[in-house]
Structures are given as structure tokens and as C-alpha cells.
Design a protein around this motif. Structure first.
Motif, PDB file in Angstrom:
ATOM      1  N   LEU A 144     -14.177  17.456 -12.014  1.00  0.00           N
ATOM      2  CA  LEU A 144     -12.938  18.449 -12.504  1.00  0.00           C
ATOM      3  C   LEU A 144     -11.925  17.798 -11.675  1.00  0.00           C
ATOM      4  CD1 LEU A 144     -14.652  21.784 -13.518  1.00  0.00           C
ATOM      5  CD2 LEU A 144     -13.716  19.936 -15.101  1.00  0.00           C
ATOM      6  N   THR A 145     -12.201  17.787 -10.363  1.00  0.00           N
ATOM      7  CA  THR A 145     -11.188  17.689  -9.332  1.00  0.00           C
ATOM      8  C   THR A 145     -10.296  16.305  -9.596  1.00  0.00           C
ATOM      9  OG1 THR A 145     -12.277  18.712  -7.726  1.00  0.00           O
ATOM     10  CG2 THR A 145     -10.441  17.104  -7.032  1.00  0.00           C
ATOM     11  N   PHE A 146     -11.175  15.323 -10.228  1.00  0.00           N
ATOM     12  CA  PHE A 146     -10.502  14.169 -10.703  1.00  0.00           C
ATOM     13  C   PHE A 146      -9.921  13.943 -12.198  1.00  0.00           C
ATOM     14  CE2 PHE A 146     -10.756   9.545 -12.322  1.00  0.00           C
ATOM     15  CZ  PHE A 146      -9.789   8.986 -11.525  1.00  0.00           C
ATOM     16  N   VAL A 147     -10.753  14.513 -12.848  1.00  0.00           N
ATOM     17  CA  VAL A 147     -10.530  14.350 -14.322  1.00  0.00           C
ATOM     18  C   VAL A 147      -9.258  15.060 -14.906  1.00  0.00           C
ATOM     19  CG1 VAL A 147     -11.442  14.689 -16.839  1.00  0.00           C
ATOM     20  CG2 VAL A 147     -12.827  13.651 -14.899  1.00  0.00           C
ATOM     21  N   VAL A 148      -9.136  16.456 -14.528  1.00  0.00           N
ATOM     22  CA  VAL A 148      -8.314  17.449 -14.985  1.00  0.00           C
ATOM     23  C   VAL A 148      -6.920  17.047 -14.476  1.00  0.00           C
ATOM     24  CG1 VAL A 148      -7.318  19.594 -14.997  1.00  0.00           C
ATOM     25  CG2 VAL A 148      -9.766  19.410 -15.222  1.00  0.00           C
ATOM     26  N   PRO A 149      -6.658  16.783 -13.495  1.00  0.00           N
ATOM     27  CA  PRO A 149      -5.366  16.098 -13.064  1.00  0.00           C
ATOM     28  C   PRO A 149      -4.823  15.011 -13.820  1.00  0.00           C
ATOM     29  CG  PRO A 149      -6.457  17.019 -11.040  1.00  0.00           C
ATOM     30  CD  PRO A 149      -7.418  16.867 -12.092  1.00  0.00           C
ATOM     31  N   ALA A 150      -5.948  13.746 -13.774  1.00  0.00           N
ATOM     32  CA  ALA A 150      -5.699  12.608 -14.286  1.00  0.00           C
ATOM     33  C   ALA A 150      -5.353  12.929 -15.880  1.00  0.00           C
ATOM     34  CB  ALA A 150      -6.930  11.460 -14.426  1.00  0.00           C
ATOM     35  N   SER A 151      -6.135  13.917 -16.270  1.00  0.00           N
ATOM     36  CA  SER A 151      -5.907  14.132 -17.858  1.00  0.00           C
ATOM     37  C   SER A 151      -4.366  14.638 -18.182  1.00  0.00           C
ATOM     38  CB  SER A 151      -6.839  15.000 -18.529  1.00  0.00           C
ATOM     39  OG  SER A 151      -8.304  14.544 -18.437  1.00  0.00           O
ATOM     40  N   ALA A 152      -4.113  15.580 -17.178  1.00  0.00           N
ATOM     41  CA  ALA A 152      -2.651  15.970 -17.236  1.00  0.00           C
ATOM     42  C   ALA A 152      -1.651  14.985 -17.037  1.00  0.00           C
ATOM     43  CB  ALA A 152      -2.585  17.130 -15.975  1.00  0.00           C
ATOM     44  N   VAL A 153      -1.641  13.973 -16.130  1.00  0.00           N
ATOM     45  CA  VAL A 153      -0.714  13.042 -15.968  1.00  0.00           C
ATOM     46  C   VAL A 153      -0.745  12.301 -17.260  1.00  0.00           C
ATOM     47  CG1 VAL A 153      -0.238  10.955 -14.591  1.00  0.00           C
ATOM     48  CG2 VAL A 153      -1.094  12.925 -13.519  1.00  0.00           C
ATOM     49  N   MET A 154      -1.826  12.041 -17.859  1.00  0.00           N
ATOM     50  CA  MET A 154      -1.715  11.357 -19.133  1.00  0.00           C
ATOM     51  C   MET A 154      -0.959  12.062 -20.310  1.00  0.00           C
ATOM     52  SD  MET A 154      -5.328   9.110 -19.284  1.00  0.00           S
ATOM     53  CE  MET A 154      -4.930   8.441 -20.621  1.00  0.00           C
ATOM     54  N   VAL A 155      -1.206  13.301 -20.526  1.00  0.00           N
ATOM     55  CA  VAL A 155      -0.640  14.138 -21.515  1.00  0.00           C
ATOM     56  C   VAL A 155       1.036  14.217 -21.012  1.00  0.00           C
ATOM     57  CG1 VAL A 155      -0.189  16.443 -22.309  1.00  0.00           C
ATOM     58  CG2 VAL A 155      -2.503  15.222 -21.832  1.00  0.00           C
ATOM     59  N   TRP A 156       1.219  14.442 -19.793  1.00  0.00           N
ATOM     60  CA  TRP A 156       2.710  14.622 -19.537  1.00  0.00           C
ATOM     61  C   TRP A 156       3.565  13.333 -19.577  1.00  0.00           C
ATOM     62  CZ3 TRP A 156       0.524  19.202 -18.791  1.00  0.00           C
ATOM     63  CH2 TRP A 156       1.305  20.202 -18.929  1.00  0.00           C
ATOM     64  N   THR A 157       2.750  12.150 -19.406  1.00  0.00           N
ATOM     65  CA  THR A 157       3.700  10.729 -19.437  1.00  0.00           C
ATOM     66  C   THR A 157       3.371  10.273 -20.854  1.00  0.00           C
ATOM     67  OG1 THR A 157       1.601   9.821 -18.729  1.00  0.00           O
ATOM     68  CG2 THR A 157       2.959  10.465 -17.143  1.00  0.00           C
ATOM     69  N   ASP A 158       2.822  10.764 -21.754  1.00  0.00           N
ATOM     70  CA  ASP A 158       2.929  10.523 -23.277  1.00  0.00           C
ATOM     71  C   ASP A 158       4.058  10.982 -24.109  1.00  0.00           C
ATOM     72  OD1 ASP A 158       2.271   9.557 -25.786  1.00  0.00           O
ATOM     73  OD2 ASP A 158       0.315  10.731 -25.910  1.00  0.00           O
ATOM     74  N   PRO A 159       4.828  10.148 -24.584  1.00  0.00           N
ATOM     75  CA  PRO A 159       6.136  10.315 -25.186  1.00  0.00           C
ATOM     76  C   PRO A 159       5.822  11.023 -26.509  1.00  0.00           C
ATOM     77  CG  PRO A 159       5.668   7.808 -25.315  1.00  0.00           C
ATOM     78  CD  PRO A 159       4.692   8.522 -24.379  1.00  0.00           C
TER      79      PRO A 159
END
Length: 633
Positions: A36-51
Motif C-alpha cells: 500500500l505504501t508503494f501502490v497507493v501513492p504511485a496510483s495517485a500520481v498516475m491519476v493526477w498526471t492523466d489529462p
């Protein structure tokens, strides 16, 4: 005194190790936390950087959850909390199911691979050779069987021993090298278990070799293995594979022969070895001939039939094969080595020949190569009493003394040097039989590893010196007997330098690799007891009828191999063909099978020995040359 402060990193590491030691629950918790420590932040970055991501914060959080669920295979369903929990629960059940299934499949494959690694599958070969047991002889036997299969398109050798399968394969490969067209198959398990023996498919084998191991109970183990073979597959009549076994002591031979069945051949290893050592001591150079005839790499004994010879005298065949040497007849299973030249050949007789291979013994008359004017009329001088020095003592020494008693001329002497730690030597020597008038056996107490002991002996006066190692004892390093023998040989070399006389030494070693270390003259007689028996067993396993030939040849009381001066057969310094020597030997009731060039006696690997040369080969025969013949004393 101030207390030393523990670094923060060490305390954190200690705390982490302590949590892991609590069991599987702590390990699962750490895995969840790290994921969770790795997957949740990485998932958030992918969503916020998706136009194309939704603008509202709630929708973006839902997208982060879905991406996290897809990554961790948790479904990622959205909606009411109950719906989300059910999707997580179903994902966990699916994960547990898949993980369990993968674990079961992996375990099954691992067990199967382990069984294969242990050598527990049944061999499906046919006509293969089976070697049961593990000892130093296994390398000789397997190597010879591989050499015997060299001219075949396909062959297999199966080795069964109570050792690790992979370890056996690696050791055989490192000692013997590539196996060519022969397939090596190792199986692991006790050779005394019929169920384990069945893995080698013995009923379909071409030959079975039972090796004695190096422990004191080796003979009893051989008998048990032969009994287990009888229980593993039925044996009756003369059908089935040839079974060749070896025992050390005579008291086990009858039991082993009964257990081996009608196709079984049991060798008495100590008796054969003792006889070969005595023959080499009385006729230096003989061990090289024995090794050449027993090795599949050179010329060997074969049985052949030729209808054209029926009714003709045996002597006519001696010059009828250019590239093969005829040495006798096999008549109703009984070998007749070097029979009189006028002996008629019967319809059921087979010729015993020495040839390169079983298909190279083809008749081709070479009598025209005989030059009668070059034949000599000399005779070998009759030898007188013999003086033999026996350094050391082991279980074969009494057998050697008995061989000397039966063969030497009256007045001969055998001096035995042994220390008090050896076997009861005096009891073995004091037989009190009628042979004592011909042979005097004298015991000298002393350490053969002491230079002063050897200096007190008039070594230069002996016709031959035999160096024996002690019998291996339980718990003793296997190289210990050879270590003592090598040390004694080193002292003998020093005595040779002091006296200025080259001693005719016969050495018995256990490990063939120590031959190169032995401080002896090149071409000297070295008897590797296990190797010779291994060569003999391999030969007999390929042709059971040769057992009687070798028994007759090595017995020493009838026809045997001799080295005679070449000048007894041809005129010295006269160039002539080998066929002339064969014809001259025929006149003396002997079969010439080779020669030894005195110029090459110190150069290996043959040390001047040539077995079965072409009859048409021409050379100038010098005074020191010797002819190898099969005949009587």
C-alpha cells in the motif's frame, strides 16, 4: 561510566527483526503495508498526471482506488462500503485459491524432480549393462564397458549404488570423461533390495556386474545382492543376462555361485590377484601383458569359428591369420590353450584368438612370410632356485606364498619382512605341508618403512622384490595402504642408488592414480588389484566363455604367458618377419602372440610391448628383445 547509545538504525533494524519473528501474521502485515505504501501513492500520481482524469476530487479518489485494486488484484469495485468489502473478500478468496493451486502444482513438480534426481525411475533400456555397487573398481568396469560399446551405434550402462545419483554421475564423468555413444544411467538405492534392483530392469539386461565394496563385510553384501537379483526376476536355464560377481575370500565363493544361478560367474579376487603378483615376480614384465589383454582399448581374446578348419591340425591355424593370433581351442566349454600342433580341430570346436575386434579375425594365409633359414635352434636355459623378498603383509600374502610353493624349484627361498603389528604371519607361514622341502619361508621382524631394516637385508641378492600394502581397516583413510607402499618404494630407490643395482620390484597398489607417484623404474610391474579384477569382470561380462580361458591362463600351473629371449627363436641381429617367430614357437609347442623391444622398455605407454603384431611385420631382432608366448614351463 556513560552507557554507549545504540544508533537509531540498529534499533530500527532490531525492531523490524523482532516483528518478523512473531510469525506469518506479522509477515503478511508488513507485505500489506509495503504494498500500500508503494501502490497507493504511485496510483495517485498516475491519476493526477492523466489529462483525461475526472476533475472532481471524489472521482479522482475513486480512480485511485480502482487502479490500486487492479494492481493488487482486489477487484477495484466501487459503490457502497458493503460492495467494496465484498469485492475485496472475493479477490482474497481467488488469490488464496490460485496461490494454493500453484503451490500444489509446484510441490508435485518438485517431488517428481527430486525423485528423478535421486534416481528412482525404472530403466526401460534393453541389452544394457548393469553395474551393482560402488567401489574403486566401478571406474574401471564402467570405462571398459563404454570402450566395448565404442563400435556400436547405441549402448547403455546402468549403475545402481546406495549413493546420491548426481554425485555418482559427476564423479564418473570427472574420472572417465565423455561416454561417446554410450548412455550412462545412475540409480540410487541399496543393491540388496529387490524392489530397488527392479529399477535397473535386470531381466532385459545383457550383463550384470556385482562389485564388492571396500568394507569388511563386502563378500556377505555380494551374496545378499545376488540373492536379491534372484528375487527381482526369475532366472532359469541358460537364458537371461550374464551375472559376474567377485568375492575376496574362498569361503564365500560357493555360496555366491549358488546365489548367482546357472548364468553366474563368481571370481575369487584375492586368489587371482595373488597369482598375478607371483607370475609378475617370477617373469618381470608380465603385468603389462595382462593389462594389455584385459583392456578393451587394445587386442583382446575372442572366440571364432571357421568351418574350413574342421579336421585339420591346430598348428595350421597359427599362420592362417595375418592380423590375429590363434592361441587355442574351446572344446565343449573347456579351453585348450597352446595344444599340440597335431591336435585335430573338431566340428564343434571354436578357435581362441587375440584380435583387435570380434570382426577382424578373418583367415589370410601368411606362411609364405616364414624364413626358415632365420630360425634359431636355441632353448631357454632352465632356471634354478629363486630368491624372493616380500616386504609387508596383507590377506593375500599367504596365497602368494602358497603359489610360490607350488611353482618354484627345490631350494628356493621367500624372505618375509613384517612388523609385529601385522597379521599373525608366523601362523600363516607354518603350514607344515610337504612343500617346505621345495621352498624355505623365513620371517624377519622389522618395519619396511625404516631404511635401516632394508639396509640389513642383502637386497641385491634377490631375484625379485614384492612390496605389499596393509589391508584397509575401518576408520582408516582409504589412501593409507598406498601411502606406506609409496614410502617403502622411495626407500628401495635409495637402496638401489647405494648398491648400484636396479631391483626387479613388483608393487601392489590400491588406487591407480598412485601409479604415477610410485618411485619405480619405468615399465616396472605394478599390480592395481582392484583395476585388474575390474578389467577381468568387464571382459567376462561381454563373453562369459572367456572366464574359463582366463582361469586357465592365470592359474599358472598349466599353459601360461611367458617372456622368452627372442634369440631362442630367430638368429640375433637378423631381419625377419614376425611370422618366422610364430613358426619357430610352433616347433616348440608354443603360440607366439607378441614381442617386447628392449630399446623401448623405459618409454611409455607400452614400454616396448607389442601384442598381436601383423605376421608380415619385419624387424631386426636384437639380443635383448623378448618374445611373448603362451606355453608351458
Amino acid at each position: 561510566m556513560a552507557q554507549r547509545r545504540t544508533p537509531l538504525g540498529d534499533r530500527a533494524r532490531y525492531w523490524f527483526d523482532s516483528t518478523l519473528s512473531r510469525g506469518a501474521s506479522a509477515l503478511v502485515g508488513w507485505l500489506v503495508f509495503l504494498c500500500l505504501t508503494f501502490v497507493v501513492p504511485a496510483s495517485a500520481v498516475m491519476v493526477w498526471t492523466d489529462p483525461n482524469a475526472p476533475k472532481p476530487l471524489g472521482a479522482r479518489l475513486v480512480a485511485v482506488w480502482r487502479l490500486t485494486g487492479e494492481t493488487l488484484r482486489l477487484g477495484g469495485a466501487t459503490g457502497t462500503p458493503v460492495r467494496v468489502l465484498l469485492s475485496v473478500l472475493l479477490a482474497l478468496v481467488a488469490l488464496l485459491y490460485v496461490s494454493t493451486l500453484v503451490g500444489l502444482i509446484t510441490t508435485a513438480f518438485t517431488e517428481r524432480l527430486t525423485d528423478l534426481r535421486r534416481g528412482r525411475s525404472t530403466v526401460l533400456e534393453e541389452g544394457h549393462a548393469v553395474v551393482l555397487g560402488w567401489s574403486e573398481q566401478v571406474f574401471t568396469v564402467v570405462g571398459e564397458l563404454v570402450a566395448a560399446n565404442a563400435n556400436q551405434r547405441r549402448g547403455a550402462v546402468v549403475v545402481l549404488a546406495d549413493r546420491d545419483k548426481t554425485a555418482m554421475e559427476e564423479e564418473l564423468l570427472s574420472r572417465l570423461g565423455p561416454f561417446g555413444t554410450t548412455r550412462l544411467i545412475c540409480r540410487s538405492g541399496p543393491t540388496t533390495d529387490p524392489a530397488v534392483l527392479a529399477l535397473t530392469n535386470p531381466a532385459a539386461a545383457g550383463s550384470i556386474v556385482v562389485l564388492p565394496h571396500d568394507e569388511p563385510d563386502a563378500d556377505a553384501e555380494v551374496v545378499r545382492t545376488l540373492l536379491a537379483l534372484g528375487a527381482a526376476f526369475p532366472r532359469g536355464g541358460t537364458a537371461g543376462p550374464v551375472v559376474v560377481a567377485a568375492v575376496r575370500h574362498d569361503r564365500f565363493r560357493q555360496a555366491a555361485s549358488l546365489a548367482a544361478g546357472p548364468n553366474g560367474i563368481v571370481l575369487e579376487a584375492d586368489t587371482v590377484t595373488a597369482g598375478l603378483i607371483v607370475q609378475a615376480a617370477r617373469r618381470p614384465g608380465l603385468s603389462l601383458i595382462h593389462r594389455e589383454l584385459l583392456d578393451f582399448a587394445g587386442d583382446e581374446f575372442y572366440l571364432t569359428t571357421e568351418p574350413a578348419w574342421v579336421g585339420r591340425p591346430f598348428g595350421d591355424t597359427l599362420l592362417a591369420y595375418t592380423t590375429s593370433s590363434v592361441v587355442g581351442l574351446m572344446r565343449d566349454g573347456v579351453p585348450l590353450l597352446g595344444p599340440p600342433a597335431h591336435t585335430p580341430i573338431g566340428a564343434r570346436d571354436r578357435l581362441i584368438v587375440i584380435s583387435r575386434d570380434d570382426d577382424t579375425a578373418s583367415p589370410k594365409d601368411c606362411s609364405e612370410a616364414v624364413e626358415k633359414q632365420a630360425m634359431a635352434s636355441g632353448r631357454t636355459a632352465v632356471t634354478g632356485p629363486e630368491r624372493v623378498l616380500l616386504l609387508g603383509w596383507n590377506r593375500r600374502a599367504p596365497l602368494m606364498v602358497d603359489h610360490f610353493r607350488r611353482r618354484v624349484r627345490s631350494g628356493s627361498v621367500v624372505d618375509v619382512v613384517a612388523d609385529g603389528a601385522e597379521a599373525p604371519v608366523r601362523q600363516a607361514l607354518d603350514t607344515g605341508d610337504g612343500w617346505d622341502a621345495r621352498l624355505a619361508v623365513r620371517l624377519h621382524r622389522g618395519d619396511v618403512m625404516c631404511l635401516e631394516t632394508l639396509r640389513r637385508l642383502d637386497i641385491a641378492s634377490y631375484d625379485s622384490v614384492i612390496v605389499l600394502g596393509r589391508d584397509p581397516t575401518p576408520g582408516q583413510p582409504p589412501e593409507e595402504p598406498d601411502n606406506r607402499t609409496l614410502a617403502t618404494l622411495l626407500l628401495l630407490r635409495h637402496v638401489e642408488e647405494e648398491t648400484g643395482r636396479e631391483l626387479p620390484v613388483v608393487t601392489e597398489l590400491i588406487d591407480d592414480r598412485n601409479r604415477a607417484l610410485a618411485p619405480i623404474n619405468p615399465g616396472a610391474d605394478v599390480i592395481i588389484s582392484g583395476k585388474l579384477i575390474g578389467l577381468l569382470m568387464a571382459q567376462i561380462s561381454q563373453n562369459r566363455h572367456l572366464a574359463a580361458v582366463f582361469e586357465e591362463l592365470f592359474a599358472g600351473e598349466g599353459p601360461a604367458i611367458h617372456l622368452r629371449p627372442a634369440t631362442d627363436y630367430v638368429l640375433p641381429h637378423h631381419e625377419t618377419s614376425f611370422a618366422t617367430l610364430v613358426a619357430a614357437a610352433r616347433e616348440r609347442g608354443e603360440c607366439a602372440i607378441g614381442y617386447r623391444d628392449h630399446r623401448d622398455v623405459s618409454r611409455g605407454p607400452a614400454y616396448g610391448l607389442r601384442i598381436n603384431p601383423p605376421k608380415t611385420e619385419r624387424r631386426r631382432w636384437a639380443t635383448g628383445d623378448e618374445v611373448v608366448v603362451i606355453g608351458r614351463d
